[in-house]
Design an enzyme around this catalytic site. Structure first.
Site, PDB file in Angstrom:
ATOM      1  CG  HIS A   1     -16.949   6.923  -9.205  1.00 50.85           C
ATOM      2  ND1 HIS A   1     -15.753   6.278  -9.460  1.00 50.85           N
ATOM      3  CD2 HIS A   1     -17.788   5.978  -8.716  1.00 50.85           C
ATOM      4  CE1 HIS A   1     -15.869   4.996  -9.122  1.00 50.85           C
ATOM      5  NE2 HIS A   1     -17.088   4.792  -8.682  1.00 50.85           N
TER       6      HIS A   1
ATOM      7  CG  HIS B   1     -17.799   1.246 -12.105  1.00 55.26           C
ATOM      8  ND1 HIS B   1     -17.608   0.097 -11.381  1.00 55.26           N
ATOM      9  CD2 HIS B   1     -17.961   2.234 -11.189  1.00 55.26           C
ATOM     10  CE1 HIS B   1     -17.689   0.369 -10.081  1.00 55.26           C
ATOM     11  NE2 HIS B   1     -17.902   1.657  -9.948  1.00 55.26           N
TER      12      HIS B   1
ATOM     13  CG  ASP C   1      -2.470  17.300 -26.623  1.00 60.57           C
ATOM     14  OD1 ASP C   1      -1.444  17.983 -26.733  1.00 60.57           O
ATOM     15  OD2 ASP C   1      -3.012  16.734 -27.597  1.00 60.57           O
TER      16      ASP C   1
ATOM     17  CG  HIS D   1     -13.698   1.486  -6.909  1.00 59.60           C
ATOM     18  ND1 HIS D   1     -14.108   2.096  -5.757  1.00 59.60           N
ATOM     19  CD2 HIS D   1     -14.759   1.545  -7.753  1.00 59.60           C
ATOM     20  CE1 HIS D   1     -15.367   2.491  -5.888  1.00 59.60           C
ATOM     21  NE2 HIS D   1     -15.776   2.175  -7.080  1.00 59.60           N
TER      22      HIS D   1
ATOM     23  CE1 TYR E   1      -5.937  22.057 -29.612  1.00 59.77           C
ATOM     24  CE2 TYR E   1      -7.420  22.840 -27.889  1.00 59.77           C
ATOM     25  CZ  TYR E   1      -7.156  21.996 -28.960  1.00 59.77           C
ATOM     26  OH  TYR E   1      -8.101  21.106 -29.360  1.00 59.77           O
TER      27      TYR E   1
END
Lengths: 233, 233, 233, 233
Positions: B97, B99, B122, B173, B231
């Site tokens: 998580h 910001h 991708d 958020h 890939y």
């Protein structure tokens, strides 16, 4: 490991590491190749290998028909695009592909980058072309090969010279740039990114900003690239 | 300190330090966790500790019912969100998580990030979802637990798979991302931030920019993640 | 040099150097002070001295009536603003002034920064106020002293508390921030800059972006600063 | 190499290296010169030499009629512009030219940079002028010499003083800045870039942002540059 291609691998390795140092890639989103015209091969970054762990020996040697000549790793997934360009444009010595931020933004906007100033005209005299996304049948076919076809078609349709215009945006994808060697291809990738950012800001400040006038385009391009150029040593 | 969880703490510590190195956090605005499925626990950053002073031993071990199993510090205030995701999505091994600036900007704008190009395709085939802010009653209740509920509800409502779409924006958020381990969760956080910046610029350059067409979405996703992917190594 | 203020000077010096490390200033465009309530003085950066050559001994000690108590250099030209704030707000221990880019842009736009998300609400519950430029008579008078008056007037007019809202924009000028000590003042300057950039991008992406709803403002502020806060150690 | 110009070359070299350190140039897109009024010459960067390999000895000594006095390399292609400014403005000691991003964007937009705040007014009291692109006949003639003419004409037409306004944008090209020495010319180039970025963001946030009022312009300029200035040591 001793190989006739050690110098070529080293050139290719150093050019790839420059992409990273110039902030043109994150993770593995880019690749550079360098050609050896005498042997008809090029050196290219292996697919999906992080720059932090890349070594010169990891570089793969491939011919213009996409056959691996030397190397233990899979070459870049964009290898066929490089091969197609080397095969059809025999003056180029290096190719670079990135997902640099501002270049990609213009590609995703599906717009040519207008020639707004002398930073642009110091390097080329036309807008930077953005090739339209290819037809679904070509995408479902030999995609990376067809990306090479798409680039050449775009130059042909627009009457552009690949020796003057050394860069292109692939619509919705990102930039390819080339030059007389791998270093120059990376240089052109950086110039494209700088010009793309300047053009973005110019349009934000003045949505009606005018294209650079022809006399200034000519003057700046000629003083660097013309018969009577006087830039550099 | 000797502990059966030393390796897990080290993995969690290194992934948290990467958040910082990748410019995805300032100060303490972010956290990463890593799971140990065998013991039914996860390791997570302690709350409010600066990256400059964080040590592997500070990492807290918590079970899926939010009980602290080992550690002297309070775990991240977002711990219950992590626990809820690990409990309900048993294929994921790490959660991050942040910001990060552009990801937060889209979350604050309460808009999904449109799939504008191949950098996006991708990694996933749909727009990056932005979950609507939760109801006031849920905010006033068990907020961080309910953030987990909010994420699962959003995926259910939209018919998204958490094994394909490994990222979400929480409206007003910021982003959560996950993956098979903590490193991959951080990688997905960075990809999200890069894609968020490119999409922002694309919309500024061309407010009418079109979504990437289905054939290109499929091609790029499949060549990296499909049954016949080519890939990487 | 031995002085009763050596620790205060060191605290002030280190906080000023942080401004630079956090990319909040170029050249000499900023200053931080730290107060010693017991002696009724504060330490402040000398005027126009580059961060590269600044030493702890260069820091100037000034009282709340702007008299120099110790030091061989002229204090910051903004000293009277600092003195006024320390004199009238007896809970604050440090003040920082910068010309950080996004903070200045909002100040020049003469607009409050709307509370768009939880990054903002983690620190304060109202928009970040932008004080209107002062009257010409006050500019021509005791300008820096009057900047202090302007800040207090703005807080009084809007019914804001300086212990909750620890930052302000001075219209057409730039930000001031404060806190319980000099470090916290610098922290709040950085938070303001981060929130200013996020709010800028949010408005660009969605000109109609909604203010964060009250329940989320309250939840995020309370979990960090309320009586039952559970963030941090 | 022993030379009466060694100190001048060193000053010029260090100022050029600062351009690079301050992120005002990529590759070779910029140049700084330093004058020696006693000998009627100036030192300038050689054309097209990368900053990574530039040495003090590479700096070229040129007189005000563009004759090379000392040095083995070609001087900057913009040398005639520098010579013209030194010849006609006898108070200036250094000149810098860059292709810094935000400065170029305003030049490409062909707009003056409005004085929006005190960061600007701390350095000059008027908008930063953008000279209109020159007539085709002048471009095709002695272009770099005529760029000098263009700068002086712009200042004359607008009644500006080159001792107060130490910077200009050349329409569609980029910025020139000057000062009492080469260091100050680089400083002014950086101030221009910072002010250009702040003005760009201000206009994006508030397209109707007002020009700074006269009383604040005067106050901030005078406290730094007036007869009773009180900024600095």
């Amino acid at each position: 490991m001793s190989s006739v291609y050690n110098d070529l691998k080293q050139e290719c390795y150093e050019a790839n590491m420059q992409l990273n140092a110039l902030n043109l890639v994150v993770y593995t989103f880019g690749n550079v190749s360098a050609v050896d015209r005498e042997h008809g091969v090029f050196a290219i970054k292996p697919s999906g290998v992080a720059y932090e762990v890349l070594k010169p020996d990891d570089i793969v040697i491939v011919d213009f028909n996409n056959q691996i000549i030397e190397g233990n790793m899979h070459p870049s997934s964009d290898t066929k695009t490089h091969a197609y360009l080397y095969k059809h444009w025999d003056t180029i010595g290096g190719i670079a592909h990135t997902h640099a931020t501002y270049s990609v933004a213009w590609a995703q906007a599906q717009l040519d980058i207008p020639i707004f100033g002398t930073t642009h005209a110091d390097h080329l005299t036309s807008d930077i072309p953005c090739a339209a996304p290819m037809h679904d049948s070509l995408i479902q076919g030999n995609y990376e090969h067809n990306t090479g076809v798409q680039i050449l078609d775009c130059f042909k349709d627009r009457g552009l010279s690949h020796t003057e215009v050394e860069m292109i945006l692939i619509g919705n994808h990102g930039p390819f740039a080339w030059g007389k060697n791998a270093d120059k291809a990376v240089y052109n990738s950086k110039v494209l990114e700088v010009v793309a950012e300047m053009a973005y800001l110019t349009k934000q400040i003045n949505p009606n900003a005018a294209r650079l006038k022809d006399s200034l385009i000519k003057k700046h391009y000629e003083r660097k690239h013309g018969a009577n150029s006087y830039y550099g040593q």
